[in-house]
Design an enzyme around this catalytic site. Sequence first.
Site, short mmCIF file in Angstrom:
data_model
loop_
_atom_site.label_atom_id
_atom_site.label_comp_id
_atom_site.label_asym_id
_atom_site.label_seq_id
_atom_site.Cartn_x
_atom_site.Cartn_y
_atom_site.Cartn_z
N LYS A 56 -26.77 9.21 -22.43
CA LYS A 56 -26.72 7.45 -23.38
C LYS A 56 -28.08 7.48 -23.12
CE LYS A 56 -21.54 7.06 -23.63
NZ LYS A 56 -20.57 6.66 -23.72
N LYS A 93 -23.63 12.41 -28.65
CA LYS A 93 -24.57 11.57 -27.71
C LYS A 93 -25.06 13.08 -27.51
CE LYS A 93 -20.39 11.01 -25.50
NZ LYS A 93 -19.13 10.16 -26.20
N GLY A 134 -12.96 4.29 -26.78
CA GLY A 134 -11.93 4.20 -27.04
C GLY A 134 -12.06 4.10 -28.64
N GLU A 173 -13.73 11.81 -22.60
CA GLU A 173 -14.83 12.79 -22.86
C GLU A 173 -13.78 13.99 -22.92
OE1 GLU A 173 -17.78 12.83 -24.46
OE2 GLU A 173 -17.31 11.24 -23.99
N1 HSE Z 1 -16.55 9.45 -22.98
C1 HSE Z 1 -17.10 7.85 -23.22
C2 HSE Z 1 -16.80 7.35 -22.79
C3 HSE Z 1 -16.25 7.55 -24.55
O1 HSE Z 1 -15.59 6.66 -21.10
O2 HSE Z 1 -17.44 6.34 -22.30
C4 HSE Z 1 -17.17 7.14 -25.30
O3 HSE Z 1 -19.27 7.81 -25.15
#
Ligand code: HSE
Length: 427
Positions: free
Chosen positions: A203, A103, A300, A188
């Site tokens: 996002k 993203k 996940g 992340e």
């Molecule tokens: N780090 C992101 C989250 C993973 O916790 O949503 C999915 O994009």
Amino acid sequence: MKEVRIGLLGAGVVGTSLLQLLEKNREKIQNHYGINLQLTAIATRSPGKLQGKTNVPVTDDVLSVTNRSDIDMIVELIGGTDIAYKAVQSALENGKTVITANKALLSEKGRELYSISGKTGAELGYEAAVAGSIPIIRTLRDGLSSCEFEVICGILNGTTNFILTKMEQESWDYSTALKKAQDLGFAEADPTFDVEGIDAGHKISLLASLAFRDYVSFSSLSVKGISDLQSSDIQSALSLGYRIKLLGISKRSSAGVLTKVHPTLVPLDHPLANVMNESNAVFYKTKEADSGMITGKGAGGMPTASAVLSDIIYYSSRLGSSDIAKENNLFPEAKAFPEPDNLVRYYLRFSTVDKPGVLAEISKVLGRHNISIASVQQRESTSEPVSVIVLTHAATEGEFQKSLQEIDTMSAIIKQKTVAIRLLEKL
Ligand code: HSE
């Protein structure tokens, strides 16, 4: 049978889950879709880690994979915007379909990549980039393509939703909850992207652009995360009938598009309030289909890999078809709605001395800025500062910011910076 040769870039949490899924579903995909997926090469930072786990050649040189003429499709699961950008750029220039879960890359450099894709005709699938396993990208592109969107918003970061859930339900402190989210593979590589709202910002910018077909750049967003949220505010909000969620919100009116990320008090009877743990949810409102919400696991390895594999199947079936309609992803720039004009309600927690006239002083400033109080709560306490919690009626964001600046300089009565959290807007 159609053969599709795949180059996989990245073998971290999602990449290794994808390897398992590809293996498990190979026959099913052949039988149901008539597609033979051939994993042809893998590039990863540490090829040694895959030793004994795959028969496919593994390298650490991503461009050696994107430049191979015997590969049809590149799956980019590296993350970040440096090597991943070079890899996706090279793949698209070489006419290869790209599937990515990245993203940050699309939100920050998507326009450059879409413009290459427009020239070479190579398609770019990114179902896994937003809200993990929730099929929101193709829902926006296909299922709801006939609708005019007014609002798209949601819980778009699994890590922060997990942290907020555990702080509320298990009384974990913030760092314990974050550590657990990292251990479970939700976070992340740089968890500040999660907790400061940057990941949710990437996002929502992608969702807003697709829903409104107006380009909403990440740099145009105002973004606030959850790192300074206190357990006491989570509990106070609950006692007032709200649950705090980190929301990405984008809404369009004739005056423009406003897109932002911030912790939000969501009424307990709203469907977004009951999305817990690492689940995500996307709530939308359109002129034709009214409102709806889709929810599912947002982070996940396996949930995200399932979205990657569904893109692989979808775009494999389109590969080599000369008569498919290719989408134009280069939307015109959205006209920005000025945030200071936006009408909002606030939860305000003032830390004050416990003396006569304090409430009067605070309400005088709020009143001067046209901010009306909806409720006030102060718990008895023997020590100062005391917390005075105010829920307001709606007023403009600009007036709120001015009044809070003024109140926080009243050092005789205000002892700490005022905590200010927005309530869910009327969507
Ligand atoms: N780090 C992101 C989250 C993973 O916790 O949503 C999915 O994009």
